[in-house]
Design a protein around this motif. Structure first.
Motif, PDB file in Angstrom:
ATOM      1  N   TYR A 236       0.835  -1.205   0.000  1.00  0.00           N
ATOM      2  CA  TYR A 236       0.000   0.000   0.000  1.00  0.00           C
ATOM      3  C   TYR A 236       0.870   1.255   0.000  1.00  0.00           C
ATOM      4  CZ  TYR A 236      -3.510  -3.448   1.342  1.00  0.00           C
ATOM      5  OH  TYR A 236      -4.326  -4.551   1.375  1.00  0.00           O
ATOM      6  N   ILE A 237       1.980   1.192   0.733  1.00  0.00           N
ATOM      7  CA  ILE A 237       2.918   2.315   0.724  1.00  0.00           C
ATOM      8  C   ILE A 237       3.501   2.485  -0.674  1.00  0.00           C
ATOM      9  CG2 ILE A 237       5.091   3.197   1.648  1.00  0.00           C
ATOM     10  CD1 ILE A 237       2.901   3.305   3.664  1.00  0.00           C
ATOM     11  N   ASP A 238       3.806   1.351  -1.344  1.00  0.00           N
ATOM     12  CA  ASP A 238       4.371   1.418  -2.704  1.00  0.00           C
ATOM     13  C   ASP A 238       3.387   2.056  -3.681  1.00  0.00           C
ATOM     14  OD1 ASP A 238       6.694   0.252  -1.835  1.00  0.00           O
ATOM     15  OD2 ASP A 238       6.134  -1.779  -2.446  1.00  0.00           O
ATOM     16  N   ILE A 239       2.095   1.752  -3.509  1.00  0.00           N
ATOM     17  CA  ILE A 239       1.083   2.379  -4.372  1.00  0.00           C
ATOM     18  C   ILE A 239       1.072   3.883  -4.154  1.00  0.00           C
ATOM     19  CG2 ILE A 239      -1.402   2.568  -4.822  1.00  0.00           C
ATOM     20  CD1 ILE A 239      -1.617  -0.429  -4.141  1.00  0.00           C
ATOM     21  N   ALA A 240       1.091   4.294  -2.873  1.00  0.00           N
ATOM     22  CA  ALA A 240       1.123   5.729  -2.570  1.00  0.00           C
ATOM     23  C   ALA A 240       2.405   6.360  -3.118  1.00  0.00           C
ATOM     24  CB  ALA A 240       1.019   5.948  -1.060  1.00  0.00           C
ATOM     25  N   ASP A 241       3.541   5.653  -2.958  1.00  0.00           N
ATOM     26  CA  ASP A 241       4.811   6.163  -3.491  1.00  0.00           C
ATOM     27  C   ASP A 241       4.712   6.407  -4.994  1.00  0.00           C
ATOM     28  OD1 ASP A 241       5.927   6.036  -1.006  1.00  0.00           O
ATOM     29  OD2 ASP A 241       6.998   4.158  -1.354  1.00  0.00           O
ATOM     30  N   HIS A 242       4.117   5.455  -5.691  1.00  0.00           N
ATOM     31  CA  HIS A 242       4.012   5.559  -7.146  1.00  0.00           C
ATOM     32  C   HIS A 242       3.227   6.805  -7.547  1.00  0.00           C
ATOM     33  CE1 HIS A 242       3.138   4.683 -11.320  1.00  0.00           C
ATOM     34  NE2 HIS A 242       1.827   4.652 -11.050  1.00  0.00           N
ATOM     35  N   TRP A 243       2.083   7.018  -6.915  1.00  0.00           N
ATOM     36  CA  TRP A 243       1.266   8.179  -7.271  1.00  0.00           C
ATOM     37  C   TRP A 243       1.954   9.481  -6.873  1.00  0.00           C
ATOM     38  CZ3 TRP A 243      -3.081   8.544 -10.159  1.00  0.00           C
ATOM     39  CH2 TRP A 243      -3.732   7.349 -10.486  1.00  0.00           C
ATOM     40  N   ILE A 244       2.569   9.503  -5.693  1.00  0.00           N
ATOM     41  CA  ILE A 244       3.212  10.732  -5.220  1.00  0.00           C
ATOM     42  C   ILE A 244       4.434  11.083  -6.066  1.00  0.00           C
ATOM     43  CG2 ILE A 244       4.504  11.737  -3.291  1.00  0.00           C
ATOM     44  CD1 ILE A 244       2.628  10.118  -1.424  1.00  0.00           C
ATOM     45  N   ALA A 245       5.295  10.097  -6.329  1.00  0.00           N
ATOM     46  CA  ALA A 245       6.565  10.373  -7.004  1.00  0.00           C
ATOM     47  C   ALA A 245       6.448  10.397  -8.526  1.00  0.00           C
ATOM     48  CB  ALA A 245       7.605   9.337  -6.579  1.00  0.00           C
ATOM     49  N   ASP A 246       5.580   9.545  -9.081  1.00  0.00           N
ATOM     50  CA  ASP A 246       5.529   9.407 -10.528  1.00  0.00           C
ATOM     51  C   ASP A 246       4.358  10.145 -11.186  1.00  0.00           C
ATOM     52  OD1 ASP A 246       7.752   7.780 -10.300  1.00  0.00           O
ATOM     53  OD2 ASP A 246       6.538   5.955 -10.096  1.00  0.00           O
ATOM     54  N   ARG A 247       3.294  10.388 -10.452  1.00  0.00           N
ATOM     55  CA  ARG A 247       2.116  11.045 -11.039  1.00  0.00           C
ATOM     56  C   ARG A 247       1.638  12.182 -10.134  1.00  0.00           C
ATOM     57  NH1 ARG A 247      -1.893   6.445 -13.314  1.00  0.00           N
ATOM     58  NH2 ARG A 247      -2.422   8.197 -14.685  1.00  0.00           N
ATOM     59  N   PRO A 248       2.512  13.111  -9.791  1.00  0.00           N
ATOM     60  CA  PRO A 248       2.139  14.167  -8.838  1.00  0.00           C
ATOM     61  C   PRO A 248       1.038  15.097  -9.363  1.00  0.00           C
ATOM     62  CG  PRO A 248       4.254  14.661  -9.864  1.00  0.00           C
ATOM     63  CD  PRO A 248       3.903  13.265 -10.264  1.00  0.00           C
TER      64      PRO A 248
ATOM     65  N   ILE B  76      20.287  15.887   0.328  1.00  0.00           N
ATOM     66  CA  ILE B  76      21.670  16.341   0.542  1.00  0.00           C
ATOM     67  C   ILE B  76      22.662  15.188   0.426  1.00  0.00           C
ATOM     68  CG2 ILE B  76      20.952  18.272   2.006  1.00  0.00           C
ATOM     69  CD1 ILE B  76      21.906  16.650   4.415  1.00  0.00           C
ATOM     70  N   GLN B  77      22.155  13.946   0.427  1.00  0.00           N
ATOM     71  CA  GLN B  77      23.033  12.799   0.218  1.00  0.00           C
ATOM     72  C   GLN B  77      23.179  12.462  -1.261  1.00  0.00           C
ATOM     73  OE1 GLN B  77      22.325   9.417   2.871  1.00  0.00           O
ATOM     74  NE2 GLN B  77      21.075  10.726   4.193  1.00  0.00           N
ATOM     75  N   GLY B  78      22.550  13.251  -2.124  1.00  0.00           N
ATOM     76  CA  GLY B  78      22.743  13.088  -3.555  1.00  0.00           C
ATOM     77  C   GLY B  78      21.668  12.289  -4.255  1.00  0.00           C
ATOM     78  N   TYR B  79      20.626  11.875  -3.558  1.00  0.00           N
ATOM     79  CA  TYR B  79      19.570  11.102  -4.211  1.00  0.00           C
ATOM     80  C   TYR B  79      18.669  12.026  -5.030  1.00  0.00           C
ATOM     81  CZ  TYR B  79      20.994   7.440  -0.964  1.00  0.00           C
ATOM     82  OH  TYR B  79      21.728   6.514  -0.264  1.00  0.00           O
ATOM     83  N   GLY B  80      18.015  11.423  -6.049  1.00  0.00           N
ATOM     84  CA  GLY B  80      17.143  12.192  -6.923  1.00  0.00           C
ATOM     85  C   GLY B  80      15.826  12.557  -6.259  1.00  0.00           C
ATOM     86  N   ILE B  81      15.044  13.347  -6.982  1.00  0.00           N
ATOM     87  CA  ILE B  81      13.783  13.839  -6.423  1.00  0.00           C
ATOM     88  C   ILE B  81      12.833  12.699  -6.100  1.00  0.00           C
ATOM     89  CG2 ILE B  81      11.696  15.169  -6.967  1.00  0.00           C
ATOM     90  CD1 ILE B  81      13.449  17.024  -8.659  1.00  0.00           C
ATOM     91  N   GLN B  82      12.589  11.843  -7.075  1.00  0.00           N
ATOM     92  CA  GLN B  82      11.613  10.783  -6.864  1.00  0.00           C
ATOM     93  C   GLN B  82      12.102   9.750  -5.859  1.00  0.00           C
ATOM     94  OE1 GLN B  82      11.473  10.086 -11.160  1.00  0.00           O
ATOM     95  NE2 GLN B  82       9.239  10.437 -11.089  1.00  0.00           N
ATOM     96  N   GLU B  83      13.383   9.396  -5.933  1.00  0.00           N
ATOM     97  CA  GLU B  83      13.933   8.421  -4.995  1.00  0.00           C
ATOM     98  C   GLU B  83      13.905   8.966  -3.579  1.00  0.00           C
ATOM     99  OE1 GLU B  83      17.971   5.671  -4.418  1.00  0.00           O
ATOM    100  OE2 GLU B  83      17.895   7.260  -5.935  1.00  0.00           O
ATOM    101  N   SER B  84      14.250  10.237  -3.410  1.00  0.00           N
ATOM    102  CA  SER B  84      14.233  10.849  -2.081  1.00  0.00           C
ATOM    103  C   SER B  84      12.829  10.879  -1.506  1.00  0.00           C
ATOM    104  CB  SER B  84      14.789  12.271  -2.148  1.00  0.00           C
ATOM    105  OG  SER B  84      16.142  12.272  -2.531  1.00  0.00           O
ATOM    106  N   MET B  85      11.859  11.184  -2.343  1.00  0.00           N
ATOM    107  CA  MET B  85      10.482  11.257  -1.837  1.00  0.00           C
ATOM    108  C   MET B  85       9.944   9.875  -1.517  1.00  0.00           C
ATOM    109  SD  MET B  85       8.223  13.218  -0.753  1.00  0.00           S
ATOM    110  CE  MET B  85       8.677  14.838  -1.362  1.00  0.00           C
ATOM    111  N   ARG B  86      10.365   8.846  -2.297  1.00  0.00           N
ATOM    112  CA  ARG B  86       9.918   7.495  -1.952  1.00  0.00           C
ATOM    113  C   ARG B  86      10.437   7.082  -0.579  1.00  0.00           C
ATOM    114  NH1 ARG B  86      10.883   6.414  -7.602  1.00  0.00           N
ATOM    115  NH2 ARG B  86       8.915   5.882  -8.637  1.00  0.00           N
ATOM    116  N   THR B  87      11.702   7.383  -0.319  1.00  0.00           N
ATOM    117  CA  THR B  87      12.267   7.066   0.997  1.00  0.00           C
ATOM    118  C   THR B  87      11.522   7.833   2.094  1.00  0.00           C
ATOM    119  OG1 THR B  87      14.439   6.715   0.008  1.00  0.00           O
ATOM    120  CG2 THR B  87      14.356   7.088   2.397  1.00  0.00           C
TER     121      THR B  87
END
Length: 835
Positions: free
Chosen positions: A10-22, A325-336
């Motif tokens: 369920y978190i992965d579904i939310a991650d997908h919508w938040i990071a990939d389809r904002p 600040i650790q160098g991760y991208g926008i979508q990867e950072s937001m998924r974390t």
């Protein structure tokens, strides 16, 4: 049986919508905002004490008394207006004429709907000339009378009519025919029933009548004040809007200031403010669509949403920045970020909803409404800050990368090289040095503080809602657009208490229901007043009372025929008939005493009221207890009621509701936290750790209330459940973050250091923002709002300190037992979560 919860998908579904389809997420939330916006303005307002007395037996009985006796002689709905006349001598010829002219002009205006009107001026005129029935005749009589004749008429009227003195101030002097104040009464025949149902504003046709009466009375000059429930209700309603107009700009300014410090980026600041506004809009829109009226109690909701929303927003942005600040991208950072924070937000939301929903146990509808609206508002806040804000941040950062949009502060709060980052580690240092000793001392001291705090008093009074008699001087320096109105209700109320109370006695009421025609019914009613309790005024061993019995005795003194009828049916010759009571009642209601009789018995002879005189300086507790003692003596169904008893009854309900809802909330939250941490982390005992700062916060705020002399009232009665909700909020963020860091196999102190620096920094920004933004309620017009602001600000501060200082030691102790047999069983396969 395995307790498995595969929440990660369920978190992965939310991650997908938040990071990939904002953009799609933002559009959905904007559409929902439009839907909730349609509910704005649809909910009315409720003001005063009437909104809190539903389903209180004493209040229901008082309503029955008012309906059965006060209005028994009228058809339809009625209302009254007081004309409070003050001056050097209101019994002088010019002032008597002024009052008569005011009454005359009111009675001639059809929109005032005058049914009847009485005053001392009328009584003086009729004493001068008993044939003067109309106002024109009475004015002419007074105009042509000599001052000495008026003085003599005043003395005669005072001797003949006890009510004459009751309408004059305490300084009335019959010999000199002088008094500094008097009260005239105007009764209105209202054509429209007052709407007091859900969602109503609580206004009535009496409000507009009394507003118009002000202009009419002002036309005669002098010092005559129009006073009544309609104008009082209007002022109490305006207190809400004026308070919001005063507090909201100040709160917004302070919140904006600290949010600028916390976010340090205009784009992030704008996103945070939009999310806060959306949470408020959704909640108030829901109220309108659900038909829930806005009351003083619901003023507590916006600060709650701001407190939790600011916290969620700062955590989301701060955690995202830690990844960036650790160098991760926008979508990867937001998924974390959402992987971690959605779980933490869900724990906070679930516990807070349980805490506020516990208010549904209250018998008071207004407190139930608060529980519903607060719980729904917290769910909305979770959705907006857990989904909408992250999606908006992703979309905004993508735009900043695509276009030459400058960025500003991007460092997280509480970084290792900052002063704040070093100060936040104080709790970790204590946990390293002596965690067990520290926690034991805290538990013992919390128990003592809780016992002390259990002595908080509860109070319910109209005074809780009244503005001050004089507005504070600092309000004069504010812009005219936000300066509050000039209020008169408190000044007028105090004037009436000072000038017209005798200081000797008040009254309390017993409402009796049953067959009052049974033989001996009146004798049994009278015996209830024998050997009265201490707060009752005694006459010859019997309580001083006014009832149908006193009406019978009074009319028997004036009518020999009726006296003979009473004597024929009086077994013990004490003036109280025992037999043939229907005949007695019928004769009384066919006599000139009918109107007076119907003030104390209904025309179907099934209900009666008895008014007992009580000492004016007796406390609410004493009057309530003693009236209930007397009511228990009746052989009929008897209910102790009256203004004092209703206020005491509601006060008791508020205090009981606060404690019961707190107990339910603590138990419910404890169960929820243990299950949540077992299901989500496989570590149920973390739920127990999470309860420690909550208990400390609640005990601390209760003790503070007692120390500062702040009682449980209609607004502060919710502060314990608020403390539970905010306490969970702050500690859950720390504990969940620690659990993730600890899961990686790091040393407990390394995990604590990372947690406190990262999450603690966000907590600090949230605390400073919400304490200042909510604490500004202290400048609100009504004292009850100021008290609520102080207590809510302290609750947030206590929750923050408990989380930063106490939670690290509790987690150190938890880690020492994490491999014990009990914990291994609880956190083993039976409770492990599939991710």
């Amino acid at each position: 049986m395995d307790f498995e919860l595969n929440y990660q998908r369920y978190i992965d579904i939310a991650d997908h919508w938040i990071a990939d389809r904002p953009k799609q997420v933002i559009l959905v939330f904007l559409i929902l905002s439009g839907v909730f916006a349609t509910g704005l303005g649809q909910s009315g307002t409720e003001s005063g004490t009437s909104q809190f007395v539903d389903d209180v037996p004493a209040a229901d009985a008082l309503d029955e008394v008012n309906n059965n006796f006060e209005r028994i002689t009228f058809e339809g709905d009625t209302g009254t207006t007081q004309l409070i006349h003050s001056g050097q001598n209101v019994l002088s010829k010019p002032e008597l004429l002024r009052m008569l002219r005011a009454q005359h002009r009111l009675s001639k205006n059809p929109e005032i709907q005058v049914e009847s009107t009485t005053s001392v001026a009328q009584a003086v005129a009729r004493t001068l000339d008993p044939s003067a029935e109309t106002f024109e005749e009475q004015i002419r009589v007074v105009e042509t009378a000599a001052p000495s004749e008026i003085d003599q008429a005043v003395q005669t009227a005072a001797e003949r009519n006890p009510q004459f003195r009751a309408s004059l101030s305490n300084d009335f002097n019959a010999r000199s025919a002088s008094a500094s104040a008097t009260i005239g009464i105007v009764t209105h025949q209202l054509q429209t029933e007052t709407d007091s149902g859900p969602g109503s504003s609580g206004s009535s046709p009496l409000t507009s009548i009394q507003q118009q009466a002000v202009f009419i009375v002002d036309s005669v000059g002098g010092d005559i004040t129009v006073f009544g429930s309609g104008l009082t209700s209007e002022e109490l309603s305006s207190v809400i809007s004026d308070s919001l107009a005063l507090v909201v700009p100040a709160a917004v300014g302070l919140i904006l200031f600290f949010l600028i410090i916390a976010y340090r980026d205009p784009v992030d600041l704008l996103l945070g403010l939009v999310a806060l506004a959306m949470a408020i809009l959704w909640t108030f829109g829901f109220m309108g669509l659900a038909g829930i009226a806005f009351s003083q109690l619901l003023i507590a909701v916006p600060p709650l949403l701001l407190a939790v929303g600011i916290d969620f927003g700062i955590h989301a942005i701060n955690r995202y920045r830690e990844e960036r600040i650790q160098g991760y991208g926008i979508q990867e950072s937001m998924r974390t970020t959402t992987d971690q924070l959605l779980v933490a937000f869900a724990i906070v939301t679930g516990t807070t909803v349980v805490g506020f929903a516990a208010n549904m146990s209250s018998p008071l509808g207004s407190i139930q409404d608060f529980g519903i609206v607060a719980a729904i508002g917290i769910v909305f806040t979770f959705l907006i800050f857990g989904v909408f804000l992250p999606a908006s941040k992703v979309y905004a950062d993508q735009l900043c990368q695509r276009y030459p949009i400058p960025t500003f502060g991007s460092q997280p709060m509480g970084s290792e090289d900052s002063l704040l980052g070093r100060v936040l580690l104080a709790g970790v240092h204590i946990g390293r040095a002596a965690p067990k000793t520290f926690v034991i001392v805290l538990v013992l001291s919390t128990a003592w503080v809780g016992v002390y705090g259990s002595g908080v008093e509860s109070r319910f009074s109209q005074d809780d809602f009244l503005p001050p008699e004089e507005n504070p001087e600092y309000l004069e320096y504010l812009p005219a657009s936000v300066q509050p109105s000039e209020y008169t209700v408190t000044e007028t109320t105090n004037f009436l208490e000072d000038r017209f109370q005798t200081g000797e006695e008040d009254t309390t009421t017993v409402y009796v229901e049953g067959s009052l025609t049974d033989d001996g019914a009146l004798e049994s009613m009278y015996r209830a007043g024998d050997s009265p309790p201490d707060s009752f005024i005694v006459d010859d061993g019997h309580a001083r009372e006014t009832s149908i019995i006193t009406v019978i005795r009074s009319y028997a003194d004036r009518s020999p025929e009726f006296a003979a009828l009473v004597a024929q049916n009086d077994r013990n010759a004490n003036g109280i008939p025992d037999d043939n009571l229907v005949t007695i009642y019928d004769a009384l209601l066919d006599s000139p005493a009918r109107g007076q009789a119907l003030n104390y018995i209904t025309d179907d002879y099934t209900s009666a009221r008895i008014e007992y005189a009580v000492e004016a300086d007796a406390t609410q507790d004493e009057v309530t207890s003693d009236t209930r003692t007397v009511s228990d003596r009746f052989r009929f169904k008897a209910t102790a009621t009256g203004g004092v008893i209703v206020l005491k009854a509601v006060s008791d309900v508020i205090g009981e509701s606060a404690l019961i809802s707190l107990a339910l909330a603590l138990v419910g939250s404890g169960i929820f936290l243990i299950i949540a941490y077992a299901a989500l982390e496989g570590r149920p005992l973390l739920g127990v750790v999470n309860l420690l700062p909550i208990a400390i916060t609640v005990a601390g705020i209760a003790a503070t209330m007692r120390y500062l002399g702040i009682p449980f009232n209609v607004l502060t009665g919710t502060i314990l459940s608020i403390g539970l909700g905010l306490g969970t909020d702050y500690s859950a963020h720390l504990i969940h973050r620690f659990s993730e860091e600890y899961e990686r196999g790091t040393d407990v102190f390394i995990a604590l250091t990372t947690t406190v620096r990262g999450t603690g920094g966000a907590l600090t920004g949230s605390m400073l923002t919400t304490v200042s933004g909510i604490g500004v309620l202290v400048i609100a017009i009504t004292p009850v709002l100021g008290q609520f602001g102080i207590l809510t600000g302290l609750t947030i501060l206590y929750s923050y300190l408990a989380s930063i200082i106490i939670v690290p030691s509790a987690l150190v102790i938890w880690s020492q037992f994490v491999e014990s047999d009990i914990t291994r069983f609880l956190s083993g396969n039976n409770f492990r979560v599939n991710q």
